[in-house]
Design a protein around this motif. Structure first.
Motif, short mmCIF file in Angstrom:
data_model
loop_
_atom_site.label_atom_id
_atom_site.label_comp_id
_atom_site.label_asym_id
_atom_site.label_seq_id
_atom_site.Cartn_x
_atom_site.Cartn_y
_atom_site.Cartn_z
N PRO A 99 0.33 -8.20 -5.14
CA PRO A 99 -0.61 -7.69 -4.39
C PRO A 99 -1.60 -6.85 -5.03
O PRO A 99 -0.98 -5.79 -5.71
CB PRO A 99 -0.15 -7.46 -3.30
N ALA A 100 -2.77 -6.87 -5.01
CA ALA A 100 -3.77 -5.98 -5.58
C ALA A 100 -4.09 -4.86 -4.51
O ALA A 100 -3.89 -4.88 -3.11
CB ALA A 100 -5.29 -6.66 -5.96
N PHE A 101 -4.64 -3.48 -4.88
CA PHE A 101 -5.07 -2.64 -4.16
C PHE A 101 -6.12 -1.57 -4.71
O PHE A 101 -6.46 -2.16 -5.97
CB PHE A 101 -3.80 -1.59 -3.87
N ASP A 102 -6.92 -1.00 -3.87
CA ASP A 102 -7.85 -0.24 -4.24
C ASP A 102 -7.57 1.19 -4.74
O ASP A 102 -8.29 1.73 -5.50
CB ASP A 102 -9.13 -0.41 -3.22
N LEU A 103 -6.57 1.69 -3.96
CA LEU A 103 -6.30 2.94 -4.17
C LEU A 103 -4.94 3.13 -3.92
O LEU A 103 -4.33 2.36 -3.30
CB LEU A 103 -7.00 4.13 -3.57
N GLU A 104 -4.13 4.22 -4.54
CA GLU A 104 -2.79 4.40 -4.42
C GLU A 104 -2.30 5.90 -4.05
O GLU A 104 -3.18 6.61 -4.33
CB GLU A 104 -2.01 3.80 -5.57
N ARG A 105 -1.37 6.01 -3.32
CA ARG A 105 -0.83 7.59 -3.07
C ARG A 105 0.68 7.52 -3.30
O ARG A 105 1.46 6.34 -2.89
CB ARG A 105 -1.26 7.86 -1.63
N THR A 109 -7.64 -1.72 0.46
CA THR A 109 -6.10 -1.71 0.57
C THR A 109 -5.69 -0.67 -0.02
O THR A 109 -5.99 -0.51 -1.45
CB THR A 109 -5.61 -3.07 -0.01
N ALA A 110 -4.70 0.14 0.47
CA ALA A 110 -4.09 1.17 -0.39
C ALA A 110 -2.57 0.91 -0.66
O ALA A 110 -1.97 -0.03 0.35
CB ALA A 110 -4.03 2.54 0.35
N LEU A 111 -2.02 0.95 -1.72
CA LEU A 111 -0.56 0.94 -2.11
C LEU A 111 -0.10 2.49 -1.88
O LEU A 111 -0.25 3.49 -2.41
CB LEU A 111 -0.30 0.48 -3.60
N LEU A 112 1.15 2.39 -0.95
CA LEU A 112 1.95 3.74 -0.83
C LEU A 112 3.07 3.49 -1.62
O LEU A 112 3.71 2.75 -1.23
CB LEU A 112 2.17 4.01 0.72
N ARG A 113 3.43 4.53 -2.54
CA ARG A 113 4.61 4.35 -3.14
C ARG A 113 5.59 5.56 -2.18
O ARG A 113 5.14 6.68 -2.61
CB ARG A 113 4.51 4.84 -4.64
N LEU A 114 6.45 5.16 -1.49
CA LEU A 114 7.25 5.90 -0.63
C LEU A 114 8.60 6.31 -1.41
O LEU A 114 9.39 5.23 -1.88
CB LEU A 114 7.42 5.35 0.81
N GLY A 115 8.80 7.47 -1.64
CA GLY A 115 10.14 7.84 -2.07
C GLY A 115 10.86 8.99 -1.18
O GLY A 115 10.28 9.73 -0.57
N ASP A 164 -8.29 -13.06 1.72
CA ASP A 164 -8.21 -12.30 0.60
C ASP A 164 -9.26 -11.28 0.76
O ASP A 164 -10.58 -11.66 1.02
CB ASP A 164 -7.97 -12.71 -0.63
N VAL A 165 -9.23 -10.02 0.47
CA VAL A 165 -9.92 -9.07 0.77
C VAL A 165 -10.03 -8.13 -0.95
O VAL A 165 -8.99 -7.65 -1.04
CB VAL A 165 -10.18 -8.15 1.69
N VAL A 166 -10.99 -8.03 -1.56
CA VAL A 166 -11.08 -7.33 -3.00
C VAL A 166 -12.35 -6.37 -2.84
O VAL A 166 -13.48 -6.97 -2.37
CB VAL A 166 -11.03 -8.22 -4.25
N THR A 167 -12.24 -5.10 -2.94
CA THR A 167 -13.42 -4.23 -3.02
C THR A 167 -13.52 -3.64 -4.46
O THR A 167 -12.66 -3.31 -5.19
CB THR A 167 -13.03 -3.08 -1.94
#
Length: 414
Positions: A168-174, A227-233, A404-407
């Motif tokens: 899956p694609a994302f626009d930003l990540e944290r 869409t944001a990708l959260l990398r949770l650790g 699908d949504v892509v920005t």
């Protein structure tokens, strides 16, 4: 000449889509990192604590950061972490979750530690794209508590904004790393009673309380259906339960590997040492406070909590299939642009594409609806709905097709 320029722009947009599909070659990635024990932090109530940790660079100057710097590489890269220990204790870098040989695993009991004023180069080939951690494995209980941990994010081979190649694609990540502070452990350090753990502060990325929302590396905003990708650790000693409130979430990966089937994120509990990748979208405009609850290991009671604000604007989109599974959109070309900007579209099935353009404040500037298929080109002439030239600035161009949504973000120089 104007037609020739327009054709050149369209061809360049198509070429960018073709180049994005070509396999990327692996590279040697050299990271220089230092360990220090001279850090400090002030918590939300004004309490000052001592911190140990890592920083990028070389030489004895500077102070560590908590968490340590985020390390990045692409899948397949050859990674070299040149580590120098400028502190009065031995330390290591344990590559948590990465498949490395024993000499590069950073566990003193099975390899070795790096002594005071010593150095070592850890080497590994970046594995499957995903989220990993690193930490010192000398007297782990104390050194982790003092702040000696960080994140390793492995990107797809092409470095694109996808959770993994074809994912899956994302626009930003944290990247959010949770932990806790027990003042007795922090103050007494090696003399503390490590059989009793009663944390006083509950951290996200090294911050607690109101400091979390003010941290630009933690809080974020979603504009126009992004869409944001959260990398949770979790690098603390308590399980952490997540409540994402009014956000739409899909957990897509665990410990650096895609899940066979995604699942909803609300209620997700992350145990110490675990990592999860979560795709996040807004259901409506406004501020949503993501609530994290830190749970007792024995009875599951809530010992503490933290809040992370997420702001949505510009018209949240209906929730459908995750982006990137049926629609691809090249970066705008040229960007910055003056006159017009073009995008090359790729899609699994031909059909209607809705394109909406927002300015940086989230105001809708223009809306299109067109029929498209694989290889179609969309061009925005830089004009608003009423035909006027759009002001100079940053714009978000949102494409929606079959769920699908892509920005894509572009800069208009007018």
């Amino acid at each position: 000449m104007k037609n020739l320029s327009r054709i050149s722009g369209l061809l360049a947009a198509i070429l960018s889509l073709i180049l994005a599909a070509l396999p990327a070659s692996a590279e040697d990635v050299h990271i220089y990192m230092v360990s220090r024990m001279n850090g400090s932090a002030v918590l939300s109530d004004g309490t000052a604590i001592t911190t140990w940790g890592f920083r990028l660079g070389s030489g004895m100057g500077g102070v560590p950061q908590v968490p340590g710097p985020i390390l990045e590489a692409r899948e397949g890269d050859n990674v070299f972490i040149h580590f120098q220990n400028f502190s009065p204790m031995p330390h290591t870098i344990h590559l948590h979750g990465l498949d490395v040989n024993q000499a590069n695993d950073g566990v003193p009991q099975t390899s070795f530690s790096v002594p005071m004023m010593g150095s070592y180069t850890y080497q590994f080939t970046a594995p499957h794209a995903g989220s990993y951690n690193y930490h010192c494995h000398v007297d782990t209980i104390l050194h982790l508590q003092m702040g000696m941990y960080g994140a390793i994010n492995i990107l797809p081979p092409d470095g694109s904004n996808h959770a993994w190649e074809g994912g899956p694609a994302f626009d930003l990540e944290r990247t959010w790393i949770t932990g806790e502070i027990a003042l007795i452990w922090n103050q007494q350090q090696a003399n503390a009673d490590f059989t009793v753990y009663e944390p006083d502060y509950f951290l996200v990325n090294g911050k607690d309380g109101g400091l979390i929302g003010a941290d630009p590396y933690t809080s974020f905003g979603l504009v126009g259906g992004e869409t944001a990708l959260l990398r949770l650790g979790n690098m603390g000693y308590l399980p952490v339960r997540y409540d994402f409130g009014g956000l739409h979430t899909e957990v897509v990966a665990s410990d650096g590997r895609p899940l066979p089937q995604s699942m909803a994120g609300n209620g997700l509990v992350i145990a110490p040492g675990e990592r999860y990748d979560v795709m996040v979208r807004a259901l409506s405009d406004g501020v949503v406070n993501v609530r994290l609850e830190y749970l007792d290991l024995y009875d599951g009671s809530v010992l503490g909590s933290a809040m992370v604000p997420v702001t949505a604007s510009g018209g949240a989109s209906p929730v459908g299939e995750l982006p990137g599974r049926g629609l691809t959109v090249s970066p705008g070309y040229p960007s910055p642009f003056s006159g017009s900007v073009s995008f090359a579209l790729g899609m699994r099935d031909p059909g209607s594409v809705e394109i909406t353009i927002f300015d940086l404040r989230g105001r809708r500037v223009r809306r299109f609806e067109t029929m498209a298929d694989e290889g179609s080109i969309f061009m925005w002439d830089g004009r608003e709905q009423d035909g006027r030239r759009a002001p100079q600035g940053v714009y978000h161009v949102r494409f929606r097709h079959a769920g699908d949504v892509v920005t894509r973000k572009v800069v208009n120089l007018r």
